[in-house]
Scaffold this motif. Structure first.
Motif, PDB file in Angstrom:
ATOM      1  N   PRO A 403       0.814  -1.227   0.000  1.00  0.00           N
ATOM      2  CA  PRO A 403       0.000   0.000   0.000  1.00  0.00           C
ATOM      3  C   PRO A 403       0.843   1.271   0.000  1.00  0.00           C
ATOM      4  O   PRO A 403       0.523   2.238  -0.706  1.00  0.00           O
ATOM      5  N   ARG A 406       2.384   1.877  -3.374  1.00  0.00           N
ATOM      6  CA  ARG A 406       1.406   2.422  -4.334  1.00  0.00           C
ATOM      7  C   ARG A 406       1.262   3.932  -4.154  1.00  0.00           C
ATOM      8  O   ARG A 406       1.171   4.676  -5.137  1.00  0.00           O
ATOM      9  N   GLU A 407       1.209   4.386  -2.924  1.00  0.00           N
ATOM     10  CA  GLU A 407       1.144   5.832  -2.691  1.00  0.00           C
ATOM     11  C   GLU A 407       2.383   6.525  -3.244  1.00  0.00           C
ATOM     12  O   GLU A 407       2.291   7.587  -3.878  1.00  0.00           O
ATOM     13  N   ASP A 435      -9.740   5.165   1.620  1.00  0.00           N
ATOM     14  CA  ASP A 435      -9.241   4.931   0.262  1.00  0.00           C
ATOM     15  C   ASP A 435      -8.066   3.964   0.225  1.00  0.00           C
ATOM     16  O   ASP A 435      -7.507   3.719  -0.847  1.00  0.00           O
ATOM     17  N   THR A 436      -7.672   3.436   1.353  1.00  0.00           N
ATOM     18  CA  THR A 436      -6.504   2.564   1.383  1.00  0.00           C
ATOM     19  C   THR A 436      -6.654   1.394   0.417  1.00  0.00           C
ATOM     20  O   THR A 436      -7.750   0.843   0.239  1.00  0.00           O
ATOM     21  N   SER A 437      -5.554   1.032  -0.217  1.00  0.00           N
ATOM     22  CA  SER A 437      -5.561  -0.128  -1.110  1.00  0.00           C
ATOM     23  C   SER A 437      -5.304  -1.418  -0.353  1.00  0.00           C
ATOM     24  O   SER A 437      -5.318  -2.500  -0.941  1.00  0.00           O
ATOM     25  N   ARG A 501      -6.779   7.593  -6.252  1.00  0.00           N
ATOM     26  CA  ARG A 501      -6.647   6.464  -7.175  1.00  0.00           C
ATOM     27  C   ARG A 501      -6.117   5.210  -6.491  1.00  0.00           C
ATOM     28  O   ARG A 501      -6.003   4.157  -7.127  1.00  0.00           O
ATOM     29  N   LEU A 502      -5.788   5.305  -5.214  1.00  0.00           N
ATOM     30  CA  LEU A 502      -5.275   4.131  -4.507  1.00  0.00           C
ATOM     31  C   LEU A 502      -6.259   2.975  -4.555  1.00  0.00           C
ATOM     32  O   LEU A 502      -5.886   1.824  -4.775  1.00  0.00           O
ATOM     33  N   ARG A 503      -7.537   3.288  -4.339  1.00  0.00           N
ATOM     34  CA  ARG A 503      -8.552   2.236  -4.338  1.00  0.00           C
ATOM     35  C   ARG A 503      -9.323   2.295  -5.648  1.00  0.00           C
ATOM     36  O   ARG A 503      -9.991   3.289  -5.932  1.00  0.00           O
ATOM     37  N   PRO A 504      -9.271   1.251  -6.471  1.00  0.00           N
ATOM     38  CA  PRO A 504     -10.029   1.254  -7.722  1.00  0.00           C
ATOM     39  C   PRO A 504     -11.524   1.367  -7.451  1.00  0.00           C
ATOM     40  O   PRO A 504     -12.044   0.813  -6.489  1.00  0.00           O
ATOM     41  N   GLY A 511      -6.986   1.926 -10.671  1.00  0.00           N
ATOM     42  CA  GLY A 511      -6.137   2.081  -9.499  1.00  0.00           C
ATOM     43  C   GLY A 511      -4.708   2.361  -9.919  1.00  0.00           C
ATOM     44  O   GLY A 511      -4.447   3.074 -10.872  1.00  0.00           O
TER      45      GLY A 511
END
Length: 520
Positions: A403, A406-407, A435-437, A501-504, A511
């Motif tokens: 995660p 990704r950020e 919004d965390t992936s 955009r982290l969480r599709p 994402g």
């Protein structure tokens, strides 16, 4: 609990200790050298370079000057985002030393090699240890743990079990108090790991009376209390002399009964769940978490029943005395603090104490079936360690490394578009914690979002632009920054970094992918 008559020695013991040193490295190897940071990491990198002494002053204002000194020096040597892997490596290596040290001390207290090794193997895999292993700026907590263990190792030489008289020399006891004070001046909650070894020694001494146990326990609690008091006194003296300014967070809890009820419902279950992770407050706890809390309580009850069968009320009284008193001391610092933040990084010692009694209960139950029970108990404990190692590996990847990477990748997309000659305008749309992936989240530790505030966005972007233009002293002048959680960025901005955009979802179906590392 069945114990050995003397501590085993030989190549097997040292070989086991070496394997325990390697266990955390193997478990966390997949994340140690990944490129990512977590929240405060980015600000700490800048402060170490551009504001010498600030990290030390901030940590010292909270009563942690040694933490500040270690963090400032190590972060300055780390230098950049890639260097954060070095901080994580320091934490993991220290966790390996913790496991080996605990194993050797358990043998010295009379534990048999198998349960001693398995308990020592579990400790660097607990959720509290995962925070140290995966969050770069938390690595100084590990030396504090080792100092707490060292304080016990010193104290046990000067505090024999009654009715043996105390040694005339106070050297060992004074050294233990000093080591405890140093641990407290590093990270208060970690120094209390001393109590984990006290718990292990207590359950191994079944022949001691309740009275002797109470006297012995009181002496160790006195050593811990004197160490805490010495550290607190030195901190207050530094404040009074004007050497340091106290943090606004240095306040005491005023509503003790309410805090006690809160700790029982929000903190203690996290320790009882051992290696199973909770969800953030306000969300339902996972079924596996509730199940593990129940299993721990049932096994402890069964272990107490076996202890009653073998030693009567004396045995049960010794266990309950140790469990209650040591649980209280391990959470004492957080209980007295005027904050209510049930983070895993503050309950390592509490989890360790309950782990000792959990393992001792399983060993006790194994002793009921002398022919095969001990082997079954060893297999069960081995299963606990294997499961904990798998969870530690998986959660390190899914809730920390991936995660956060990704950020970083999203912010790096924006940083690559910065052109010094044009001084482009950058707008960062902050993410929300929802919004965390990551598949789950717990407070600011597991699965949390870093870029949910302006200061984090600024620090992360600055660090990435600094990597592109290392010759620039102040890269913030190369672009103009703004940010917010608005649905759309103002059209006047040249670069949009949308952390949502982290969480599709419907708005961002793709994402962000980490199949290929982002170009530098």
């Amino acid at each position: 609990m069945t114990t050995a008559s003397h501590a085993p020695r030989g190549p097997g013991v040292w070989g086991t200790a070496a394997l325990l040193c390697l266990l955390p490295i193997v478990t966390y190897a997949s994340v140690i050298f990944r490129r990512y940071g977590l929240r405060d990491d980015y600000a700490i990198l800048r402060e170490a370079e551009m504001e010498p002494g600030k990290i030390f002053r901030v940590c010292a204002s909270q009563g942690r000057p040694l933490y500040g000194a270690l963090l400032e020096l190590s972060t300055r040597l780390a230098g950049d985002i890639d260097g954060l892997s070095g901080l994580r490596l320091l934490g993991v290596v220290a966790l390996g030393l913790l496991a080996a040290s605990v194993f050797l001390l358990l043998l010295g207290e009379g534990w048999r090699p198998a349960p001693a090794a398995l308990l020592a193997a579990f400790l660097p895999l607990a959720p509290s240890a995962q925070v140290i292993a995966n969050w770069g700026i938390c690595w100084p907590q590990a030396p504090a743990l080792l100092m707490g263990i060292g304080a016990f190792a010193l104290a046990r030489r000067g505090l024999p079990w009654p009715p043996q008289p105390l040694p005339r020399s106070h050297a060992w006891r004074i050294a233990a108090v000093g080591a405890m004070a140093l641990a407290t001046l590093t990270y208060q909650a970690s120094g209390l790991f001393y109590a984990v070894l006290v718990a292990a020694a207590l359950v191994a001494r079944r022949e001691s009376s309740l009275r002797d146990t109470a006297h012995w326990l009181a002496r160790h609690l006195l050593v811990m209390g004197l160490g805490l008091t010495l550290a607190f006194g030195l901190t207050k003296l530094a404040f009074a002399l004007g050497w340091l300014n106290p943090s606004v967070r240095m306040v005491f809890e005023k509503h003790w009964l309410d805090k006690f009820a809160w700790a029982l419902t929000h903190v203690l279950p996290n320790a009882l769940a051992l290696s199973v992770l909770n969800s953030s407050p306000g969300t339902p706890s996972p079924d596996g978490y509730r199940l593990m809390v129940g299993v721990t309580l049932v096994l402890l009850g069964a272990g107490l029943a076996v202890e009653f069968q073998r030693a009567g009320h004396r045995g049960v009284g010794r266990w309950l005395l140790g469990l209650v008193m040591l649980s209280a001391i391990t959470y004492s610092v957080s209980f007295l603090a005027g904050e209510r933040w049930p983070s895993y990084r503050t309950i390592y010692a509490l989890t360790g104490v309950w782990s000792v009694f959990f393992v001792a209960s399983i060993v006790n139950l194994g002793g009921v079936w002398p022919s095969r029970g001990p082997r079954v108990a060893t297999l069960l404990l081995g299963g606990l360690v294997a499961t904990s190692a798998l969870l530690a590996h998986q959660q390190s990847l899914e809730l920390f490394a991936l995660p956060q990477a990704r950020e970083l990748a999203l912010m790096e997309e924006g940083a690559r578009q910065v052109v010094p000659e044009t001084r482009r305008r950058v707008f960062v749309r902050y993410a929300k914690q929802t919004d965390t992936s990551a598949p789950r989240r717990y407070l600011d530790e597991f699965g949390s979002v870093s870029v949910d505030a302006e200061w984090v966005a600024k620090e992360m972007l600055r660090e990435l632009v600094q990597e592109r233009f290392p010759q620039e002293r102040d890269v913030s002048r190369l672009y103009r920054f703004a940010g917010g959680q608005a649905a759309t960025a103002p059209s006047t901005y040249d670069i949009l970094v949308d952390m949502r955009r982290l969480r599709p979802g419907a708005e961002h179906p793709r994402g962000v992918s980490l199949r290929q590392p982002p170009p530098r």
